[in-house]
Design an enzyme around this catalytic site. Structure first.
Site, mmCIF file in Angstrom:
data_model
loop_
_atom_site.group_PDB
_atom_site.id
_atom_site.type_symbol
_atom_site.label_atom_id
_atom_site.label_comp_id
_atom_site.label_asym_id
_atom_site.label_seq_id
_atom_site.Cartn_x
_atom_site.Cartn_y
_atom_site.Cartn_z
ATOM 1 N N LYS A 107 0.846 -1.188 0.000
ATOM 2 C CA LYS A 107 0.000 0.000 0.000
ATOM 3 C C LYS A 107 0.888 1.248 0.000
ATOM 4 C CE LYS A 107 -3.671 -2.248 2.670
ATOM 5 N NZ LYS A 107 -4.752 -2.227 1.666
ATOM 6 N N ARG A 146 -9.890 -11.888 1.216
ATOM 7 C CA ARG A 146 -10.740 -12.924 0.619
ATOM 8 C C ARG A 146 -10.046 -14.287 0.623
ATOM 9 N NH1 ARG A 146 -11.074 -9.608 -4.869
ATOM 10 N NH2 ARG A 146 -10.963 -7.997 -3.244
#
Length: 596
Positions: free
Chosen positions: A377, A454
């Site tokens: 990030k 996920r």
């Protein structure tokens, strides 16, 4: 000196062999000292294995000491408390609530708070209140309340308030708190409680009363009393565990006037207390920084809940080896880079007094920190400094577990499941392009390591289905796309089951939390197909939240009703710079609706 390769193994020249043996001896000696300090019980077994490796090579020694799990360096780092930060033990506010049928003008205490709509403030030709409650209070105050409201330009708009100290009543202060044009929602009454709590803190009130200027049109008065009570507790609460100095609230008692008395309202007030304790617990988990709340610490907190309420809760925490036995390759791939080992948390609520008629599964994303992995990030808006809240889903279900264990709903069994880990960067970590295998055998090509949540949820959902549950709700701070679509206050809902959607939305009407159902557009799955594996873990930018939900759907048994809630927006309050506790109250209400 040189080396040659025989059958994939390194063969060293005699001179280098001697040097390696000497280096190995030094390594063993150093390890003896260091390991004895960090973990004496670990020392003996480690050194026995180390000394018995007759064909030990330098590369093996370095790998054994420095690679990710069960090694000296990683073990030491995982045990250390980075920054020497320890949260203070601060008890949640203890406030006594009572429902009373008492004339507001006769009540005695520090602060009388009156919730008013814009219509309630209507005045006659003599500038006197027409509302009966306000009219009576104003008469005791010689018209000063009407005068003060005019001078303060108080119109009853939502968020407005004015508190005045006037002689003539049993209360030291009187406050008017705006509810807007009308007030009928849980959110409005919770907001009233929070506003009154803020005023109580400002004037250091020890006891307060809350009354509505107009309560005749309210059908479920006990629910209204509950909403006001929960708002008051959450308004008083401040998470000061990481501050060197903090002020304690002096508020001890709250009387709720005019909304009924008796067992029903008293039960609702107790319910509010139980739920808010779960919300506060969830908020504290999310607020805790990643150097304090590691996956191991999260598992420890979950186990504490189970031990506190052992009459209805049990805990089973799986370690890495046990997860390997269950073939949780997708989850373990995310955890691979961190010095802090993964912990797979499973709490089970079993109702007292008989078997359950329905089994529910609550699955929460538990990334205690998300660096993004190799797809790190970076740049403005990446919010990497806030990625401690990437376990907000797990905080919601553990907060719900605490509340449910206190409420003890009958006839329903609940499984609370968290695949806790960190998404970090190291030489042992998952790389873009890797293919991982989930516990249901499906293979996933990882085209983005920052779509890690996920991957952990995939194995958690398979595990939940294997518990024989009838319905599953998973909660996750899963996609920034959902925040773009719905903003910071609304969670996205995805489910193929209309019946489950009705249940959860009915629960949210009572909890006051905001959800919006989004489509599971099957045609978008084309973007998730891999040329060499069963699927990719991300698709295109368009419909990112939908693609993520479609991915999760691949790991849920078709016989199980399933819902995915993307709570990336409402998990955090940017203005207050703190966690919200989102999801807890809706989950508790949903479990209640499924109980007999």
């Amino acid at each position: 000196m040189g080396w040659r390769v025989f059958g994939g193994n390194l063969a060293f020249s005699p001179g280098l062999e001697m040097v390696l043996k000497m280096v190995t001896a030094v390594v063993v000696s150093l390890a003896s000292t260091l390991i004895a300090v960090t973990s004496p019980s670990y020392s003996s077994s480690f050194l026995t294995k180390l000394r018995s490796a007759h064909s030990l090579r330098l590369s093996f020694a370095v790998t054994h000491l420095c690679s990710r799990r069960g090694k000296l360096m990683a073990h030491t780092l995982a045990q250390a408390n980075l920054g020497l930060t320890h949260p203070s033990c601060i008890d949640a506010p203890k406030i006594s609530f009572a429902a009373k049928e008492l004339d507001a003008a006769e009540w005695k205490g520090d602060l009388l708070a009156v919730g008013v709509t814009e219509k309630d403030l209507a005045k006659d030709e003599n500038s006197k209140f027409q509302n009966s409650v306000l009219k009576k209070l104003d008469s005791h105050l010689g018209g000063l309340l009407a005068e003060a409201s005019s001078e303060e330009d108080f119109t009853g708009k939502s968020g407005q308030s004015t508190v005045v100290r006037l002689p003539g009543l049993g209360s030291k202060r009187v406050g008017l708190f705006g509810l807007g044009q009308s007030a009928s929602s849980t959110e409005a009454f919770q907001g009233l409680g929070e506003a009154v709590a803020a005023a109580a803190k400002a004037v250091q009130a020890g006891d307060i009363a809350i009354v509505l200027a107009s309560s005749e049109g309210i059908s479920a008065k006990s629910n209204t009393a509950s909403a006001i009570a929960s708002g008051t507790v959450l308004g008083i609460y401040e998470d000061n565990r990481y501050k060197s100095e903090s002020k304690k609230s002096v508020l001890k008692s709250v009387d709720i006037l005019g909304l009924g008395t008796g067992p029903e309202v008293e039960k609702k007030l107790q319910y509010a207390e139980d739920v808010t304790s779960g919300i506060i617990f969830g908020k504290e988990l999310v607020n805790s920084p990643a150097n304090v709340l590691t996956p191991g610490k999260l598992a420890e907190e979950a186990s504490k809940i189970a031990s506190t309420y052992s009459d209805v809760l049990s805990a089973n925490v799986l370690n890495e080896e046990q997860c390997k036995e269950l073939k949780m390759g997708s989850y373990l791939a995310v955890a691979a880079a961190s010095a802090n080992p993964p912990h797979f948390i499973h709490l089970i609520y079993k109702p007292p007094g008989g078997p359950a008629k329905v089994k529910l599964g609550l699955v929460g994303k538990g990334l205690t920190f998300d660096s993004g992995g190799y797809n790190i990030k970076t740049g403005p808006g990446c919010s990497v400094e806030l990625m401690k809240f990437d376990m907000g889903g797990s905080a919601a279900i553990l907060g719900a577990a605490k509340a449910i264990a206190q409420i003890k709903p009958p006839g329903v069994e609940v499984h609370f499941i968290v695949a806790a880990c960190e998404n970090m960067i190291s030489g042992t970590g998952m790389r873009p392009g890797d293919i991982v295998t989930a516990s249901n055998g499906k293979t996933i090509e990882v085209n983005n390591t920052d779509a890690e949540g996920r991957l952990t949820l995939a194995d958690a959902l398979v595990y939940a289905c294997n518990q024989g549950v009838d319905k599953i709700v998973d909660l996750a701070t899963l996609t920034g796309a959902c925040v773009v679509a719905l903003g910071p206050s609304i969670a996205g809902v995805f489910t193929p089951s209309d019946d489950l959607a009705k249940e959860v939305f009915a629960a949210s009407e009572i909890s006051g939390e905001k959800f919006w159902r989004l489509p599971l557009e099957e045609s978008y799955w084309e973007t998730m197909k891999s040329g060499i594996a069963d699927m990719l873990n991300t698709g295109g930018r368009a419909g990112g939240s939908i693609n993520a939900a479609l991915f999760l759907k691949q790991f849920v048994d078709e016989k199980v009703q399933w819902m995915h809630i993307d709570m990336a927006g409402p998990v955090w309050n940017d203005k207050k710079r703190t966690a919200t506790g989102f999801g807890v109250s809706t989950l508790v209400e949903w479990v209640q609706k499924n109980s007999s």
